[in-house]
Scaffold this motif. Structure first.
Motif, PDB file in Angstrom:
ATOM      1  N   PHE A  69       0.801  -1.217   0.000  1.00  0.00           N
ATOM      2  CA  PHE A  69       0.000   0.000   0.000  1.00  0.00           C
ATOM      3  C   PHE A  69       0.838   1.274   0.000  1.00  0.00           C
ATOM      4  CE2 PHE A  69      -2.828  -3.236   1.854  1.00  0.00           C
ATOM      5  CZ  PHE A  69      -3.816  -3.202   0.882  1.00  0.00           C
ATOM      6  N   GLY A  70       2.149   1.145  -0.149  1.00  0.00           N
ATOM      7  CA  GLY A  70       3.005   2.308  -0.335  1.00  0.00           C
ATOM      8  C   GLY A  70       3.387   3.062   0.913  1.00  0.00           C
ATOM      9  N   SER A  71       3.201   2.471   2.076  1.00  0.00           N
ATOM     10  CA  SER A  71       3.554   3.214   3.284  1.00  0.00           C
ATOM     11  C   SER A  71       5.063   3.282   3.503  1.00  0.00           C
ATOM     12  CB  SER A  71       2.865   2.610   4.505  1.00  0.00           C
ATOM     13  OG  SER A  71       3.290   1.287   4.713  1.00  0.00           O
ATOM     14  N   CYS A  72       5.826   2.530   2.737  1.00  0.00           N
ATOM     15  CA  CYS A  72       7.293   2.549   2.854  1.00  0.00           C
ATOM     16  C   CYS A  72       7.947   3.218   1.644  1.00  0.00           C
ATOM     17  CB  CYS A  72       7.829   1.127   3.000  1.00  0.00           C
ATOM     18  SG  CYS A  72       7.261   0.282   4.482  1.00  0.00           S
ATOM     19  N   ASN A  73       7.167   3.910   0.834  1.00  0.00           N
ATOM     20  CA  ASN A  73       7.713   4.483  -0.398  1.00  0.00           C
ATOM     21  C   ASN A  73       8.819   5.505  -0.153  1.00  0.00           C
ATOM     22  OD1 ASN A  73       6.097   2.903  -1.962  1.00  0.00           O
ATOM     23  ND2 ASN A  73       4.680   4.536  -2.544  1.00  0.00           N
ATOM     24  N   LYS A  74       8.681   6.306   0.911  1.00  0.00           N
ATOM     25  CA  LYS A  74       9.703   7.317   1.190  1.00  0.00           C
ATOM     26  C   LYS A  74      11.047   6.654   1.478  1.00  0.00           C
ATOM     27  CE  LYS A  74      10.838  11.212   4.116  1.00  0.00           C
ATOM     28  NZ  LYS A  74      10.994  11.477   5.521  1.00  0.00           N
ATOM     29  N   VAL A  75      11.014   5.616   2.304  1.00  0.00           N
ATOM     30  CA  VAL A  75      12.244   4.896   2.643  1.00  0.00           C
ATOM     31  C   VAL A  75      12.813   4.218   1.397  1.00  0.00           C
ATOM     32  CG1 VAL A  75      13.213   3.069   4.095  1.00  0.00           C
ATOM     33  CG2 VAL A  75      11.418   4.534   4.992  1.00  0.00           C
ATOM     34  N   LYS A  76      11.941   3.648   0.584  1.00  0.00           N
ATOM     35  CA  LYS A  76      12.368   2.983  -0.649  1.00  0.00           C
ATOM     36  C   LYS A  76      13.013   3.968  -1.603  1.00  0.00           C
ATOM     37  CE  LYS A  76      12.354  -0.232  -3.895  1.00  0.00           C
ATOM     38  NZ  LYS A  76      13.602  -0.916  -4.102  1.00  0.00           N
ATOM     39  N   ASN A  77      12.449   5.181  -1.728  1.00  0.00           N
ATOM     40  CA  ASN A  77      13.042   6.200  -2.601  1.00  0.00           C
ATOM     41  C   ASN A  77      14.418   6.629  -2.102  1.00  0.00           C
ATOM     42  OD1 ASN A  77      10.876   6.180  -4.356  1.00  0.00           O
ATOM     43  ND2 ASN A  77       9.819   7.846  -3.310  1.00  0.00           N
ATOM     44  N   GLU A  78      14.556   6.757  -0.788  1.00  0.00           N
ATOM     45  CA  GLU A  78      15.861   7.103  -0.216  1.00  0.00           C
ATOM     46  C   GLU A  78      16.887   6.007  -0.510  1.00  0.00           C
ATOM     47  OE1 GLU A  78      14.946   7.744   3.876  1.00  0.00           O
ATOM     48  OE2 GLU A  78      14.224   9.786   3.537  1.00  0.00           O
ATOM     49  N   LEU A  79      16.456   4.760  -0.415  1.00  0.00           N
ATOM     50  CA  LEU A  79      17.336   3.632  -0.724  1.00  0.00           C
ATOM     51  C   LEU A  79      17.748   3.660  -2.192  1.00  0.00           C
ATOM     52  CD1 LEU A  79      18.733   0.980   0.055  1.00  0.00           C
ATOM     53  CD2 LEU A  79      16.572  -0.186  -0.423  1.00  0.00           C
ATOM     54  N   ASN A  80      16.791   3.924  -3.079  1.00  0.00           N
ATOM     55  CA  ASN A  80      17.101   3.996  -4.511  1.00  0.00           C
ATOM     56  C   ASN A  80      18.099   5.110  -4.801  1.00  0.00           C
ATOM     57  OD1 ASN A  80      15.504   1.826  -5.149  1.00  0.00           O
ATOM     58  ND2 ASN A  80      13.744   3.076  -5.724  1.00  0.00           N
ATOM     59  N   LEU A  81      17.949   6.264  -4.145  1.00  0.00           N
ATOM     60  CA  LEU A  81      18.895   7.358  -4.327  1.00  0.00           C
ATOM     61  C   LEU A  81      20.290   6.963  -3.845  1.00  0.00           C
ATOM     62  CD1 LEU A  81      16.797  10.491  -3.297  1.00  0.00           C
ATOM     63  CD2 LEU A  81      17.622   9.898  -5.582  1.00  0.00           C
ATOM     64  N   CYS A  82      20.343   6.263  -2.740  1.00  0.00           N
ATOM     65  CA  CYS A  82      21.621   5.795  -2.218  1.00  0.00           C
ATOM     66  C   CYS A  82      22.279   4.821  -3.197  1.00  0.00           C
ATOM     67  CB  CYS A  82      21.423   5.127  -0.859  1.00  0.00           C
ATOM     68  SG  CYS A  82      22.954   4.607  -0.092  1.00  0.00           S
ATOM     69  N   PHE A  83      21.498   3.884  -3.710  1.00  0.00           N
ATOM     70  CA  PHE A  83      22.034   2.944  -4.707  1.00  0.00           C
ATOM     71  C   PHE A  83      22.544   3.682  -5.945  1.00  0.00           C
ATOM     72  CE2 PHE A  83      19.242  -0.801  -3.191  1.00  0.00           C
ATOM     73  CZ  PHE A  83      20.223  -1.210  -2.310  1.00  0.00           C
ATOM     74  N   ARG A  84      21.821   4.697  -6.375  1.00  0.00           N
ATOM     75  CA  ARG A  84      22.224   5.455  -7.551  1.00  0.00           C
ATOM     76  C   ARG A  84      23.549   6.173  -7.301  1.00  0.00           C
ATOM     77  NH1 ARG A  84      21.536  10.536 -10.208  1.00  0.00           N
ATOM     78  NH2 ARG A  84      21.249  10.195 -12.425  1.00  0.00           N
ATOM     79  N   LYS A  85      23.684   6.800  -6.121  1.00  0.00           N
ATOM     80  CA  LYS A  85      24.938   7.487  -5.784  1.00  0.00           C
ATOM     81  C   LYS A  85      26.103   6.510  -5.764  1.00  0.00           C
ATOM     82  CE  LYS A  85      22.863  11.198  -3.059  1.00  0.00           C
ATOM     83  NZ  LYS A  85      22.659  11.719  -1.706  1.00  0.00           N
ATOM     84  N   GLU A  86      25.869   5.333  -5.190  1.00  0.00           N
ATOM     85  CA  GLU A  86      26.922   4.324  -5.150  1.00  0.00           C
ATOM     86  C   GLU A  86      27.317   3.876  -6.551  1.00  0.00           C
ATOM     87  OE1 GLU A  86      28.963   2.342  -2.931  1.00  0.00           O
ATOM     88  OE2 GLU A  86      28.596   4.256  -1.966  1.00  0.00           O
ATOM     89  N   ARG A  87      26.322   3.663  -7.405  1.00  0.00           N
ATOM     90  CA  ARG A  87      26.601   3.226  -8.770  1.00  0.00           C
ATOM     91  C   ARG A  87      27.391   4.284  -9.526  1.00  0.00           C
ATOM     92  NH1 ARG A  87      23.986   4.411 -13.225  1.00  0.00           N
ATOM     93  NH2 ARG A  87      22.152   5.124 -12.101  1.00  0.00           N
ATOM     94  N   LEU A  88      27.001   5.547  -9.380  1.00  0.00           N
ATOM     95  CA  LEU A  88      27.714   6.630 -10.056  1.00  0.00           C
ATOM     96  C   LEU A  88      29.139   6.765  -9.525  1.00  0.00           C
ATOM     97  CD1 LEU A  88      24.908   9.332 -10.272  1.00  0.00           C
ATOM     98  CD2 LEU A  88      25.797   7.885 -12.109  1.00  0.00           C
ATOM     99  N   ARG A  89      29.313   6.580  -8.223  1.00  0.00           N
ATOM    100  CA  ARG A  89      30.656   6.647  -7.637  1.00  0.00           C
ATOM    101  C   ARG A  89      31.541   5.531  -8.190  1.00  0.00           C
ATOM    102  NH1 ARG A  89      33.587   4.048  -4.349  1.00  0.00           N
ATOM    103  NH2 ARG A  89      31.938   2.598  -3.777  1.00  0.00           N
ATOM    104  N   ARG A  90      30.995   4.315  -8.247  1.00  0.00           N
ATOM    105  CA  ARG A  90      31.762   3.185  -8.786  1.00  0.00           C
ATOM    106  C   ARG A  90      32.078   3.383 -10.258  1.00  0.00           C
ATOM    107  NH1 ARG A  90      27.937  -0.072  -6.422  1.00  0.00           N
ATOM    108  NH2 ARG A  90      27.272  -0.696  -8.490  1.00  0.00           N
ATOM    109  N   ALA A  91      31.133   3.920 -11.019  1.00  0.00           N
ATOM    110  CA  ALA A  91      31.360   4.159 -12.443  1.00  0.00           C
ATOM    111  C   ALA A  91      32.479   5.176 -12.645  1.00  0.00           C
ATOM    112  CB  ALA A  91      30.077   4.640 -13.119  1.00  0.00           C
ATOM    113  N   ALA A  92      32.492   6.237 -11.854  1.00  0.00           N
ATOM    114  CA  ALA A  92      33.551   7.242 -11.953  1.00  0.00           C
ATOM    115  C   ALA A  92      34.899   6.633 -11.597  1.00  0.00           C
ATOM    116  CB  ALA A  92      33.239   8.429 -11.053  1.00  0.00           C
ATOM    117  N   GLN A  93      34.915   5.816 -10.565  1.00  0.00           N
ATOM    118  CA  GLN A  93      36.154   5.164 -10.153  1.00  0.00           C
ATOM    119  C   GLN A  93      36.646   4.219 -11.256  1.00  0.00           C
ATOM    120  OE1 GLN A  93      35.693   2.872  -6.572  1.00  0.00           O
ATOM    121  NE2 GLN A  93      37.863   2.458  -6.381  1.00  0.00           N
ATOM    122  N   ASN A  94      35.743   3.446 -11.834  1.00  0.00           N
ATOM    123  CA  ASN A  94      36.116   2.536 -12.922  1.00  0.00           C
ATOM    124  C   ASN A  94      36.624   3.295 -14.136  1.00  0.00           C
ATOM    125  OD1 ASN A  94      35.386   0.345 -11.391  1.00  0.00           O
ATOM    126  ND2 ASN A  94      33.371   0.131 -12.314  1.00  0.00           N
TER     127      ASN A  94
END
Length: 69
Positions: A23-48
């Motif tokens: 029912f979407g009551s955890c959407n805010k936390v999920k969006n924060e997690l997705n942003l964190c994953f995106r930052k990590e992916r971009l950091r790894r891509a820059a490092q690579n």
């Protein structure tokens, strides 16, 4: 490793109520997690990318040295 707190928060949110994930009551936390994953992916891509540039520079230098011989 960097997103561990967000993962734990999402798991805790899902554990609070059986319908939280449906029912979407955890959407805010999920969006924060997705942003964190995106930052990590971009950091790894820059490092690579940096590692790749260094490797390419070494390869080009080796080829130039071979051409001079």
């Amino acid at each position: 490793a960097a997103c561990r707190d967000f993962i734990k928060a999402l798991e805790a949110c899902h554990a609070e109520w059986w319908g939280a994930r449906y029912f979407g009551s955890c959407n805010k936390v999920k969006n924060e997690l997705n942003l964190c994953f995106r930052k990590e992916r971009l950091r790894r891509a820059a490092q690579n990318r940096e590692v790749s540039k260094e490797r390419r520079t070494r390869i080009e230098a080796a080829w130039k040295e071979l051409e001079m011989d």
